[in-house]
Write a protein that holds these residues in place. Structure first.
Motif, PDB file in Angstrom:
ATOM      1  N   UNK A 203      57.293  45.065  23.520  1.00 55.84           N
ATOM      2  CA  UNK A 203      56.570  44.847  22.194  1.00 55.84           C
ATOM      3  C   UNK A 203      55.390  43.905  21.942  1.00 55.84           C
ATOM      4  N   UNK A 204      54.207  43.724  21.763  1.00 60.37           N
ATOM      5  CA  UNK A 204      53.205  42.610  21.487  1.00 60.37           C
ATOM      6  C   UNK A 204      52.530  43.278  20.000  1.00 60.37           C
ATOM      7  N   UNK A 205      52.381  42.496  19.183  1.00 60.44           N
ATOM      8  CA  UNK A 205      51.379  42.209  18.595  1.00 60.44           C
ATOM      9  C   UNK A 205      50.932  42.160  17.133  1.00 60.44           C
ATOM     10  N   UNK A 206      50.351  42.691  16.421  1.00 49.54           N
ATOM     11  CA  UNK A 206      48.599  42.022  16.167  1.00 49.54           C
ATOM     12  C   UNK A 206      49.068  41.806  14.781  1.00 49.54           C
ATOM     13  N   UNK A 207      49.348  40.968  13.765  1.00 48.73           N
ATOM     14  CA  UNK A 207      49.606  40.403  12.417  1.00 48.73           C
ATOM     15  C   UNK A 207      48.109  39.857  11.770  1.00 48.73           C
ATOM     16  N   UNK A 208      48.651  40.377  10.193  1.00 49.98           N
ATOM     17  CA  UNK A 208      47.566  39.817   9.734  1.00 49.98           C
ATOM     18  C   UNK A 208      46.354  40.532   9.693  1.00 49.98           C
ATOM     19  N   UNK A 209      46.495  42.127   9.789  1.00 49.71           N
ATOM     20  CA  UNK A 209      44.933  42.752  10.236  1.00 49.71           C
ATOM     21  C   UNK A 209      44.137  42.591   9.356  1.00 49.71           C
ATOM     22  N   UNK A 210      44.570  42.178   7.875  1.00 46.60           N
ATOM     23  CA  UNK A 210      43.542  42.640   6.889  1.00 46.60           C
ATOM     24  C   UNK A 210      42.227  41.447   7.043  1.00 46.60           C
ATOM     25  N   UNK A 211      43.308  40.403   7.547  1.00 44.99           N
ATOM     26  CA  UNK A 211      42.211  39.594   7.948  1.00 44.99           C
ATOM     27  C   UNK A 211      41.451  38.836   9.338  1.00 44.99           C
ATOM     28  N   UNK A 212      41.827  39.870   9.974  1.00 45.05           N
ATOM     29  CA  UNK A 212      40.962  39.594  11.741  1.00 45.05           C
ATOM     30  C   UNK A 212      40.467  40.644  11.685  1.00 45.05           C
ATOM     31  N   UNK A 213      40.367  42.475  11.105  1.00 46.98           N
ATOM     32  CA  UNK A 213      39.640  43.415  11.372  1.00 46.98           C
ATOM     33  C   UNK A 213      38.929  43.686  10.750  1.00 46.98           C
ATOM     34  N   UNK A 214      37.415  43.823  10.465  1.00 49.64           N
ATOM     35  CA  UNK A 214      36.180  44.124   9.594  1.00 49.64           C
ATOM     36  C   UNK A 214      36.533  45.871  10.027  1.00 49.64           C
TER      37      UNK A 214
END
Length: 229
Positions: free
Chosen positions: A72-83
């Motif tokens: 399982x791969x992740x991206x955390x802190x999406x609010x700071x990485x995705x407009x």
């Protein structure tokens, strides 16, 4: 309790969603995000995943690493990485309405708890069935709802590719009862839809038993403003 999850349209009255959540603890909201938004969001996330692939993923401890698994791969802190997350997801009317109903009675205001993206790759095992509210287990169950959570399907979710498993009605169980595997229902849904559930509802990421399908989903949850996220 039903062996299926109720489905409602994004355009349905707020009362329909809150009633379903109160009865079942979880509900599938169809077409939460329009197709073009999902397409652009995935393109934006593809670039982040490519960048993250060059870094070593780490976890707080071995138990958390085992919980997520090595496929399982992740991206955390999406609010700071995705407009696009900020523009189309963070303050979505469905979330805001549900939070007003379930969380606002226990706080002056609610807050984003967590936003991260999980790709369940072929061979990933199912998580253990759990309640998100266990994070704040010092709060008595009688306190009321402390979290509202969801998984947005950024690809089609099927029973075979790791659709989120939800145990209908388990938000009303006491602390002595734990679900059997047969109690869990896969949240089968098309991309852009979301399964929304309460913090005391048992759920888990499902096993991906396909040969080549990657299941991408975004966890978005909210909690009381005075709790630590």
């Amino acid at each position: 309790m039903s062996n299926t999850l109720p489905e409602i349209a994004t355009s349905a009255p707020v009362s329909a969603m809150t009633a379903a959540l109160e009865e079942f603890g979880g509900v599938i909201v169809t077409d939460l995000l329009p197709g073009d938004v999902v397409q652009r969001l995935n393109a934006e996330l593809d670039a982040v995943f490519e960048e993250e692939a060059t870094r070593e993923q780490g976890f707080v401890n071995a138990s958390i690493a085992e919980f997520f698994g090595d496929k399982v791969s992740h991206i955390t802190g999406v609010a700071g990485k995705s407009r696009l997350f900020v523009e189309h997801v963070l303050s979505h009317p469905v979330y805001m309405s549900a939070c007003e109903h379930f969380l606002k009675p226990n706080c002056a205001d609610f807050q984003l708890n967590l936003a991260h993206v999980l790709q369940r790759c072929p061979g990933s095992s199912a998580q253990i069935l759990h309640r998100d509210a266990w994070v704040w287990k010092r709060l008595p169950a009688s306190f009321g709802e402390i979290q509202l959570a969801s998984i947005i399907a950024l690809s089609d979710f099927s029973a075979d590719n790791g659709a989120t498993l939800v145990v209908p009605g388990s938000h009303r169980w006491d602390d002595t009862r734990y679900p059997d595997a047969d109690d869990a229902v896969p949240a089968v849904m098309s991309s852009g839809s979301a399964v929304v559930y309460l913090g005391n509802t048992f759920h888990a990421g499902g096993a991906n038993v396909t040969a080549n399908q990657v299941r991408r989903g975004m966890h978005v949850s909210y909690t009381l403003g005075w709790l630590r996220t």
